[in-house]
Write a protein that holds these residues in place. Structure first.
Motif, PDB file in Angstrom:
ATOM      1  N   LEU A  47       0.830  -1.206   0.000  1.00 17.91           N
ATOM      2  CA  LEU A  47       0.000   0.000   0.000  1.00 17.91           C
ATOM      3  C   LEU A  47       0.869   1.263   0.000  1.00 17.91           C
ATOM      4  N   ILE A  48       1.972   1.226   0.725  1.00 16.78           N
ATOM      5  CA  ILE A  48       2.877   2.383   0.765  1.00 16.78           C
ATOM      6  C   ILE A  48       3.593   2.549  -0.574  1.00 16.78           C
ATOM      7  N   MET A  49       4.151   1.463  -1.097  1.00 26.31           N
ATOM      8  CA  MET A  49       4.951   1.551  -2.331  1.00 26.31           C
ATOM      9  C   MET A  49       4.113   1.939  -3.541  1.00 26.31           C
ATOM     10  N   LEU A  50       2.866   1.512  -3.608  1.00 28.46           N
ATOM     11  CA  LEU A  50       2.027   1.790  -4.781  1.00 28.46           C
ATOM     12  C   LEU A  50       1.240   3.096  -4.655  1.00 28.46           C
ATOM     13  N   ARG A  51       1.315   3.741  -3.519  1.00 28.38           N
ATOM     14  CA  ARG A  51       0.536   4.954  -3.229  1.00 28.38           C
ATOM     15  C   ARG A  51       0.854   6.104  -4.173  1.00 28.38           C
ATOM     16  N   ALA A  52       2.112   6.303  -4.509  1.00 32.54           N
ATOM     17  CA  ALA A  52       2.511   7.462  -5.323  1.00 32.54           C
ATOM     18  C   ALA A  52       1.862   7.466  -6.704  1.00 32.54           C
ATOM     19  N   GLY A  53       1.424   6.322  -7.189  1.00 36.69           N
ATOM     20  CA  GLY A  53       0.800   6.262  -8.503  1.00 36.69           C
ATOM     21  C   GLY A  53      -0.642   6.760  -8.526  1.00 36.69           C
ATOM     22  N   PHE A  54      -1.233   6.941  -7.366  1.00 37.57           N
ATOM     23  CA  PHE A  54      -2.637   7.356  -7.284  1.00 37.57           C
ATOM     24  C   PHE A  54      -2.745   8.881  -7.202  1.00 37.57           C
ATOM     25  N   THR A  55      -3.836   9.406  -7.765  1.00 43.56           N
ATOM     26  CA  THR A  55      -4.094  10.842  -7.737  1.00 43.56           C
ATOM     27  C   THR A  55      -5.549  11.092  -7.360  1.00 43.56           C
ATOM     28  N   GLY A  56      -5.827  12.290  -6.882  1.00 44.25           N
ATOM     29  CA  GLY A  56      -7.206  12.715  -6.645  1.00 44.25           C
ATOM     30  C   GLY A  56      -8.002  11.796  -5.750  1.00 44.25           C
ATOM     31  N   GLU A  76     -10.932  14.138 -15.700  1.00 45.48           N
ATOM     32  CA  GLU A  76      -9.918  14.732 -16.583  1.00 45.48           C
ATOM     33  C   GLU A  76      -8.773  15.375 -15.807  1.00 45.48           C
ATOM     34  N   ALA A  77      -9.083  16.086 -14.723  1.00 43.20           N
ATOM     35  CA  ALA A  77      -8.028  16.730 -13.921  1.00 43.20           C
ATOM     36  C   ALA A  77      -7.108  15.688 -13.292  1.00 43.20           C
ATOM     37  N   GLU A  78      -7.678  14.550 -12.874  1.00 43.76           N
ATOM     38  CA  GLU A  78      -6.871  13.471 -12.293  1.00 43.76           C
ATOM     39  C   GLU A  78      -6.021  12.809 -13.374  1.00 43.76           C
ATOM     40  N   ARG A  79      -6.615  12.591 -14.534  1.00 48.34           N
ATOM     41  CA  ARG A  79      -5.902  11.974 -15.662  1.00 48.34           C
ATOM     42  C   ARG A  79      -4.704  12.838 -16.072  1.00 48.34           C
ATOM     43  N   ALA A  80      -4.874  14.151 -16.008  1.00 53.48           N
ATOM     44  CA  ALA A  80      -3.816  15.066 -16.441  1.00 53.48           C
ATOM     45  C   ALA A  80      -2.555  14.960 -15.576  1.00 53.48           C
TER      46      ALA A  80
END
Length: 180
Positions: free
Chosen positions: A80-89, A165-169
Motif C-alpha cells: 500500500l505504501i509503495m504503490l501509493r505514489a501512482g494514485f491521484t485525486g 480529466e483533472a486526475e488523468r492530467a
C-alpha cells in the motif's frame, strides 16, 4: 533495504498497472484463505482449530505462526505504501483510507507477534490476543479487517482506472482506461 527512487518511480509509472494487478492477486489469495476458513467453520461445522483455510490444511504450522501472519500484514502495508505514489485525486484518498486501516491491522499483528515471542499475553489470555480481539473473535475479526482494507482499496483502483480529466492530467501511469 529500500527501493531506489528510480525504482519507485518506475513502479508507480511504467509498471503501476502490473504491480497493482500482482498486489491484487496476493490480496485476493489471502482473502480466499479467510473465506475458506469461515466456510470450514460455519458451513462445514469444523472446529476452529481444524479450520485452517486451504494452505493451512497442507501446512498446519502456517495458521499458528504469528510470524507468517505478521509477515503478510507487513507485505500488505509495504504494498500500500509503495504503490501509493501512482494514485491521484479521489483514488489517492481511497488508497490512503486503505493504508490507514492496514496500518492499524499491522499494529494488531505486531502486538500478537510480540506476545508470541515474549510468552506474555494481553489481559492474561491463554493465547496472543489483539486489542480488538478482546471484543470480536479472531476468525471474524480477520474477516472484518480484510474487508475494511479491501473495500477502499478496490474503490481506489476503480477510480484510478476511471479518473476525472483533472486526475488523468496528473497521472504518471497508464492505468486509466482509454476514453472514446
Amino acid at each position: 533495504m529500500s527501493i531506489p527512487v528510480a525504482g519507485r518511480r518506475q513502479l508507480n509509472e511504467r509498471h503501476h498497472r502490473a504491480a497493482l494487478g500482482l498486489f491484487l492477486v496476493v490480496v485476493i489469495a489471502h482473502w480466499a484463505e479467510h473465506v475458506m476458513q469461515a466456510i470450514q467453520i460455519y458451513a462445514l461445522g469444523w472446529p476452529i482449530p481444524e479450520a485452517r483455510g486451504v494452505l493451512g490444511l497442507a501446512f498446519p504450522w502456517l495458521v499458528t505462526s504469528e510470524w507468517m501472519h505478521y509477515g503478510y500484514a507487513l507485505v500488505m502495508l509495504a504494498g500500500l505504501i509503495m504503490l501509493r505514489a501512482g494514485f491521484t485525486g479521489r483514488s489517492r484518498t481511497w488508497w490512503n483510507i486503505a493504508l490507514g486501516l492496514q496500518f492499524w491491522h499491522h499494529v494488531e499483528h505486531l502486538l500478537l507477534l510480540l506476545q508470541a515471542l515474549s510468552g506474555t499475553n494481553l489481559a492474561g489470555r491463554p493465547v496472543p490476543t489483539s486489542v480488538v480481539q478482546l471484543l470480536i473473535p479472531r476468525v471474524e475479526l480477520h474477516l472484518f479487517y480484510n474487508a475494511v482494507v479491501f473495500a477502499p482499496m478496490v474503490v481506489a483502483m476503480l477510480l484510478h482506472r476511471r479518473p476525472r480529466e483533472a486526475e488523468r492530467a496528473v497521472m504518471r501511469c497508464d492505468c486509466a482506461l482509454r476514453t472514446a
